[in-house]
Design a protein around this motif. Structure first.
Motif, PDB file in Angstrom:
ATOM      1  N   PRO A   9      -0.516  20.416  -2.102  1.00 58.72           N
ATOM      2  CA  PRO A   9       0.788  20.907  -2.580  1.00 58.72           C
ATOM      3  C   PRO A   9       0.250  22.475  -2.877  1.00 58.72           C
ATOM      4  O   PRO A   9      -0.846  22.764  -3.321  1.00 58.72           O
ATOM      5  N   SER A  10       1.355  23.191  -2.918  1.00 52.48           N
ATOM      6  CA  SER A  10       0.945  24.460  -3.696  1.00 52.48           C
ATOM      7  C   SER A  10       1.195  24.331  -4.945  1.00 52.48           C
ATOM      8  O   SER A  10       1.680  23.570  -5.533  1.00 52.48           O
ATOM      9  N   ASP A  11       0.617  25.537  -5.765  1.00 58.60           N
ATOM     10  CA  ASP A  11       1.019  25.596  -7.225  1.00 58.60           C
ATOM     11  C   ASP A  11       2.537  25.486  -7.678  1.00 58.60           C
ATOM     12  O   ASP A  11       3.082  24.776  -8.531  1.00 58.60           O
ATOM     13  N   ALA A  12       3.136  26.190  -6.851  1.00 58.15           N
ATOM     14  CA  ALA A  12       4.802  26.382  -7.027  1.00 58.15           C
ATOM     15  C   ALA A  12       5.197  24.994  -6.697  1.00 58.15           C
ATOM     16  O   ALA A  12       6.215  24.433  -7.477  1.00 58.15           O
ATOM     17  N   ALA A  16       7.682  19.792  -8.956  1.00 52.68           N
ATOM     18  CA  ALA A  16       7.599  18.533  -9.146  1.00 52.68           C
ATOM     19  C   ALA A  16       7.436  18.088 -10.854  1.00 52.68           C
ATOM     20  O   ALA A  16       7.947  16.980 -11.008  1.00 52.68           O
ATOM     21  N   ILE A  17       7.006  18.998 -11.764  1.00 48.33           N
ATOM     22  CA  ILE A  17       7.107  18.473 -13.118  1.00 48.33           C
ATOM     23  C   ILE A  17       8.039  19.285 -13.972  1.00 48.33           C
ATOM     24  O   ILE A  17       7.867  19.473 -15.065  1.00 48.33           O
ATOM     25  N   GLU A  18       8.880  19.636 -13.326  1.00 50.73           N
ATOM     26  CA  GLU A  18      10.130  20.441 -13.965  1.00 50.73           C
ATOM     27  C   GLU A  18      10.873  19.428 -15.122  1.00 50.73           C
ATOM     28  O   GLU A  18      11.450  19.815 -15.769  1.00 50.73           O
ATOM     29  N   GLY A  19      10.795  18.168 -14.588  1.00 50.59           N
ATOM     30  CA  GLY A  19      11.395  17.230 -15.470  1.00 50.59           C
ATOM     31  C   GLY A  19      10.362  16.472 -16.733  1.00 50.59           C
ATOM     32  O   GLY A  19      10.957  15.649 -17.491  1.00 50.59           O
ATOM     33  N   ASN A  20       9.466  17.348 -16.732  1.00 54.52           N
ATOM     34  CA  ASN A  20       8.306  16.901 -17.650  1.00 54.52           C
ATOM     35  C   ASN A  20       7.956  18.006 -18.487  1.00 54.52           C
ATOM     36  O   ASN A  20       7.359  19.077 -18.338  1.00 54.52           O
ATOM     37  N   ILE A  21       8.266  17.731 -20.100  1.00 53.37           N
ATOM     38  CA  ILE A  21       7.884  18.716 -20.783  1.00 53.37           C
ATOM     39  C   ILE A  21       6.687  18.728 -21.535  1.00 53.37           C
ATOM     40  O   ILE A  21       6.451  17.524 -21.891  1.00 53.37           O
ATOM     41  N   CYS A  22       5.753  19.914 -21.556  1.00 47.95           N
ATOM     42  CA  CYS A  22       4.730  19.799 -22.446  1.00 47.95           C
ATOM     43  C   CYS A  22       4.741  21.310 -23.351  1.00 47.95           C
ATOM     44  O   CYS A  22       4.933  22.214 -23.155  1.00 47.95           O
ATOM     45  N   ARG A  23       4.521  20.820 -24.468  1.00 45.98           N
ATOM     46  CA  ARG A  23       4.646  21.693 -25.556  1.00 45.98           C
ATOM     47  C   ARG A  23       3.353  22.539 -26.112  1.00 45.98           C
ATOM     48  O   ARG A  23       3.400  23.379 -26.841  1.00 45.98           O
ATOM     49  N   CYS A  24       2.249  21.988 -25.473  1.00 52.31           N
ATOM     50  CA  CYS A  24       0.923  22.541 -25.714  1.00 52.31           C
ATOM     51  C   CYS A  24       0.209  23.256 -24.795  1.00 52.31           C
ATOM     52  O   CYS A  24      -0.285  24.332 -25.041  1.00 52.31           O
ATOM     53  N   THR A  25       0.265  23.062 -23.477  1.00 53.70           N
ATOM     54  CA  THR A  25      -0.634  23.279 -22.756  1.00 53.70           C
ATOM     55  C   THR A  25      -0.491  24.766 -21.868  1.00 53.70           C
ATOM     56  O   THR A  25      -1.115  25.468 -21.447  1.00 53.70           O
ATOM     57  N   GLY A  26       0.989  25.033 -21.842  1.00 51.70           N
ATOM     58  CA  GLY A  26       1.368  26.255 -20.996  1.00 51.70           C
ATOM     59  C   GLY A  26       1.255  25.992 -19.769  1.00 51.70           C
ATOM     60  O   GLY A  26       1.799  26.721 -18.721  1.00 51.70           O
ATOM     61  N   TYR A  27       1.221  24.726 -19.206  1.00 53.89           N
ATOM     62  CA  TYR A  27       1.307  24.048 -17.829  1.00 53.89           C
ATOM     63  C   TYR A  27       0.370  24.636 -16.843  1.00 53.89           C
ATOM     64  O   TYR A  27       0.000  23.873 -15.986  1.00 53.89           O
ATOM     65  N   GLN A  28      -0.385  25.685 -17.131  1.00 59.30           N
ATOM     66  CA  GLN A  28      -1.343  26.010 -16.032  1.00 59.30           C
ATOM     67  C   GLN A  28      -2.293  24.847 -15.772  1.00 59.30           C
ATOM     68  O   GLN A  28      -2.658  24.771 -14.832  1.00 59.30           O
ATOM     69  N   GLN A  29      -2.986  24.407 -16.946  1.00 58.42           N
ATOM     70  CA  GLN A  29      -4.145  23.431 -16.806  1.00 58.42           C
ATOM     71  C   GLN A  29      -3.538  22.151 -16.200  1.00 58.42           C
ATOM     72  O   GLN A  29      -4.509  21.494 -15.464  1.00 58.42           O
TER      73      GLN A  29
END
Ligand code: FES
Ligand code: FES
Length: 157
Positions: free
Chosen positions: A120-123, A128-141
């Motif tokens: 996959p590309s990063d985009a 794919a993780i649009e339905g998963n919320i993370c309040r910590c990482t900022g998602y890049q990791q």
């Protein structure tokens, strides 16, 4: 109602209330607390598991809807502690978590996603993780972790 559900390779037969959510069946009836509960309203994705190989939010289903079907939770993803799933290794090696609350859901969502899209590309990962919320990482990791897992699954390092 009597149900029979295969969870992580083991068949469980239980008598459950028709309104029992699958996430509560997993956590409270079976004691599999690796699946987290965040919102209970299909928003956060913390409760994601695989149902017949597809990622689903287990707060969105009743346990009776899993009758006769196959569920995998984060506890069932790796063969054993010595042989983690590539996505687990990816999160470990790329620091794809901080508090860890979203992590089981992220891992279950992305492990199902990589089966459908092994390169996959990063985009595409972000989609794919649009339905998963993370309040910590900022998602890049998390994106880095999934890319690492994808490389591992393709046989690279
Ligand atoms: S607990 Fe299921 S989506 Fe939040
Ligand atoms: S690591 Fe804390 S919510 Fe994602």
């Amino acid at each position: 109602m009597k149900i029979s559900v295969e969870v992580n390779g083991q068949v469980y037969e239980r008598d459950v209330a028709p309104r029992l959510l699958l996430v509560h069946f997993l956590r409270e009836t079976l004691g599999l607390t690796g699946t987290h509960i965040g919102c209970e309203t299909t928003i956060c994705g913390a409760c994601t598991v695989h149902l017949d190989g597809r990622a689903v939010k287990s707060c969105t289903l009743f346990a009776v809807q899993a009758d006769g079907r196959r569920v995998t939770t984060v506890e069932g993803l790796a063969k054993d502690a010595e042989h983690l799933h590539p996505v687990q290794i990816g999160f470990w090696e790329e620091h794809g978590l901080q508090c860890g609350y979203c992590t089981p859901g992220m891992i279950m969502t992305t492990s199902a996603f990589l089966k459908e899209n092994p390169n996959p590309s990063d985009a595409e990962i972000r989609h794919a993780i649009e339905g998963n919320i993370c309040r910590c990482t900022g998602y890049q990791q998390i994106v880095n972790a999934v890319q690492h897992a994808a490389r591992l699954e393709r046989g690279g390092r």
